[in-house]
Design an enzyme around this catalytic site. Sequence first.
Site, PDB file in Angstrom:
ATOM      1  N   CYS A   1       0.820  -1.210   0.000  1.00  0.00           N
ATOM      2  CA  CYS A   1       0.000   0.000   0.000  1.00  0.00           C
ATOM      3  C   CYS A   1       0.856   1.264   0.000  1.00  0.00           C
ATOM      4  CB  CYS A   1      -0.940  -0.010   1.204  1.00  0.00           C
ATOM      5  SG  CYS A   1      -1.929   1.473   1.319  1.00  0.00           S
TER       6      CYS A   1
ATOM      7  N   CYS B   1      -1.531   1.796  -2.976  1.00  0.00           N
ATOM      8  CA  CYS B   1      -2.490   2.895  -2.717  1.00  0.00           C
ATOM      9  C   CYS B   1      -1.858   4.286  -2.697  1.00  0.00           C
ATOM     10  CB  CYS B   1      -3.185   2.712  -1.376  1.00  0.00           C
ATOM     11  SG  CYS B   1      -3.425   1.030  -0.841  1.00  0.00           S
TER      12      CYS B   1
ATOM     13  N   LYS C   1      -0.106   5.381  -6.013  1.00  0.00           N
ATOM     14  CA  LYS C   1      -1.209   5.403  -7.000  1.00  0.00           C
ATOM     15  C   LYS C   1      -2.053   6.672  -6.843  1.00  0.00           C
ATOM     16  CE  LYS C   1      -4.964   4.246  -5.847  1.00  0.00           C
ATOM     17  NZ  LYS C   1      -5.529   2.952  -5.637  1.00  0.00           N
TER      18      LYS C   1
ATOM     19  N   TYR D   1      -9.867  -3.248 -10.235  1.00  0.00           N
ATOM     20  CA  TYR D   1      -9.419  -2.008  -9.587  1.00  0.00           C
ATOM     21  C   TYR D   1      -8.177  -1.427 -10.275  1.00  0.00           C
ATOM     22  CZ  TYR D   1     -11.979  -2.910  -5.139  1.00  0.00           C
ATOM     23  OH  TYR D   1     -12.912  -3.106  -4.162  1.00  0.00           O
TER      24      TYR D   1
ATOM     25  N   GLU E   1      -7.906   1.981 -12.658  1.00  0.00           N
ATOM     26  CA  GLU E   1      -7.210   3.127 -12.049  1.00  0.00           C
ATOM     27  C   GLU E   1      -6.043   3.576 -12.928  1.00  0.00           C
ATOM     28  OE1 GLU E   1      -8.358   2.483  -7.352  1.00  0.00           O
ATOM     29  OE2 GLU E   1      -6.364   1.888  -7.979  1.00  0.00           O
TER      30      GLU E   1
ATOM     31  N   HIS F   1     -26.060  22.624   1.578  1.00  0.00           N
ATOM     32  CA  HIS F   1     -26.282  23.128   0.241  1.00  0.00           C
ATOM     33  C   HIS F   1     -25.300  24.241  -0.089  1.00  0.00           C
ATOM     34  CE1 HIS F   1     -28.677  23.791  -3.327  1.00  0.00           C
ATOM     35  NE2 HIS F   1     -28.666  25.080  -3.077  1.00  0.00           N
TER      36      HIS F   1
ATOM     37  N   GLU G   1     -25.552  16.179  -0.677  1.00  0.00           N
ATOM     38  CA  GLU G   1     -26.907  16.424  -0.163  1.00  0.00           C
ATOM     39  C   GLU G   1     -27.946  15.569  -0.898  1.00  0.00           C
ATOM     40  OE1 GLU G   1     -28.736  20.316  -0.934  1.00  0.00           O
ATOM     41  OE2 GLU G   1     -27.210  20.675  -2.469  1.00  0.00           O
TER      42      GLU G   1
END
Length: 469
Positions: free
Chosen positions: A60, A65, A68, A194, A198, A458, A463
């Site tokens: 990772c 991760c 990446k 994945y 990616e 908002h 939302e």
Amino acid sequence: MINNEKTTASKVFPKKAMTSFDYDLFVIGAGSGGLAAAKRAAAYGAKVAIAEGDLVGGTCVIRGCVPKKLMVYASHFSHFPQEAAGYGWTMPAGTFDWIKLRDAIQTEVFRLNQFHIGLLKKSNVELISGFAKFIDAHTVAVGDRQFTAERILISVGGEASKPNSSGMEHTVTSKEMFLLPQFPKRFAVIGGGYIGVEFAGIMRGMGSEVTQIIRDRAILRGFDEDVRINVQEGMVNHGINFQTCIDSSTLIITKSDHGLVINFNDASGKSQTVNVDVVLAATGRKPNLAPLSLEQAKIEVVNNAIAVKDDSSTNQPHIYAIGDCTDRVNLTPVAIAEGRAFADTVYGHTPRSISYTSIPSAVFSQPEAATVGLSEEQARKLYGDHVKVYQSKFRPMFYSLAGGHAKTMMKLIVVGKEERVLGVHMVGKDAAEIIQGMALVVTMGGYKKDLDNTMAMHPTAAEEFVTMR
Ligand code: NDP
């Protein structure tokens, strides 16, 4: 950031006056899971060593991760001049320097490696450099040194697995993608999981001509169908070429004077050719067990993964395994959670196992996707007509002036009259950040009315999840 979490563990592990072992715990592999387990066990008072044959940090941090995500950020800048123009800015189109980015990322990776070494020192965990292998069920060797331990934790992760197709030796894996000597003008990726999606987005964003070659009709098999379709549509709009439904048994890669040539038959049996400079094989990963000599400790392996019980113990009750080498759910936060649960159970006297349901996950594709809980297909299989789907697709406000085709898709899967939330899915800007919050609703067994009772913020995209009708 998960790796920086301070432990609240206090010293409860009963220290024996004399132990016949060198260590209470010997951890093999200093990736995310191993580091988390080692530090927490040491915080409880255990004498811990951790062996690592590469940079401390694991897949990772070193070749997954983290680098990446930095490359994903880098690839976003190419859109800036065009998007900024809609907001009144005139920016010259930039130029991209791959070597500068590659080296900057490696500097950051090395800093993180040093940071984790520092954390081990602070935690009183002894770092032993080198690959460890079993001599017997209580002894491991690292180089020409041998160590004994009362308990051993295996956290060696996984490695890329390439298919047997002809010419695969010409392909690179995700590991080499971070170290390419030159930036490829033409790039292809085989696989639609994945890693494939990616890197397709990253390389396109940085300026490569990208072809993604997949054997299904759509990427991300196993994800909610609307997630699959919306990510793929977005990728096509980003200029990625797709070759879908290929017959992978016909795939052949050869080297030519001008790069690499990929040949395969498409769904209709017609032969196709793609010429590129670099091919990434993103065709899955497998546990990295070969160097361990597991047979010396008689550790059971099933389907190329270490077989474990709920508490991560193997068939040898004092030997445990966590993370990708057990091939349960191969995600960094899961390995960390398994490591901490192991240490809390064994050294903290608070037995616990982790839940594998409702694990959120993100794909840093472009557009980004994130998901938690059941897909619509899984929910309908379980609950049939009792399932209701709320869905929304819109252009995020940012693009009203910036232009472009980017759309956001949000989807809530609920069940029964009371509308319990089973799954939440999103494709679009900030999907991962938003779904991390929404994971709470699914984990707590929340209802649509809990979302309805939540006041909206908002103007945001998020939302939409609390105003869906
Ligand atoms: P995945 O298992 O996710 O995907 C493998 C892909 O390769 C699939 O599209 C599969 O096709 C295809 N494939 C397999 N064999 C062949 C073949 N012989 N010919 C052509 N295509 C083939 O693997 P990845 O390598 O993408 O990722 C590995 C793991 O890493 C993931 O499971 C994930 O846990 C982890 N990861 C997580 C990330 C995140 O959380 N963001 C990022 C990166 C990795 P098909 O669908 O047809 O089977």
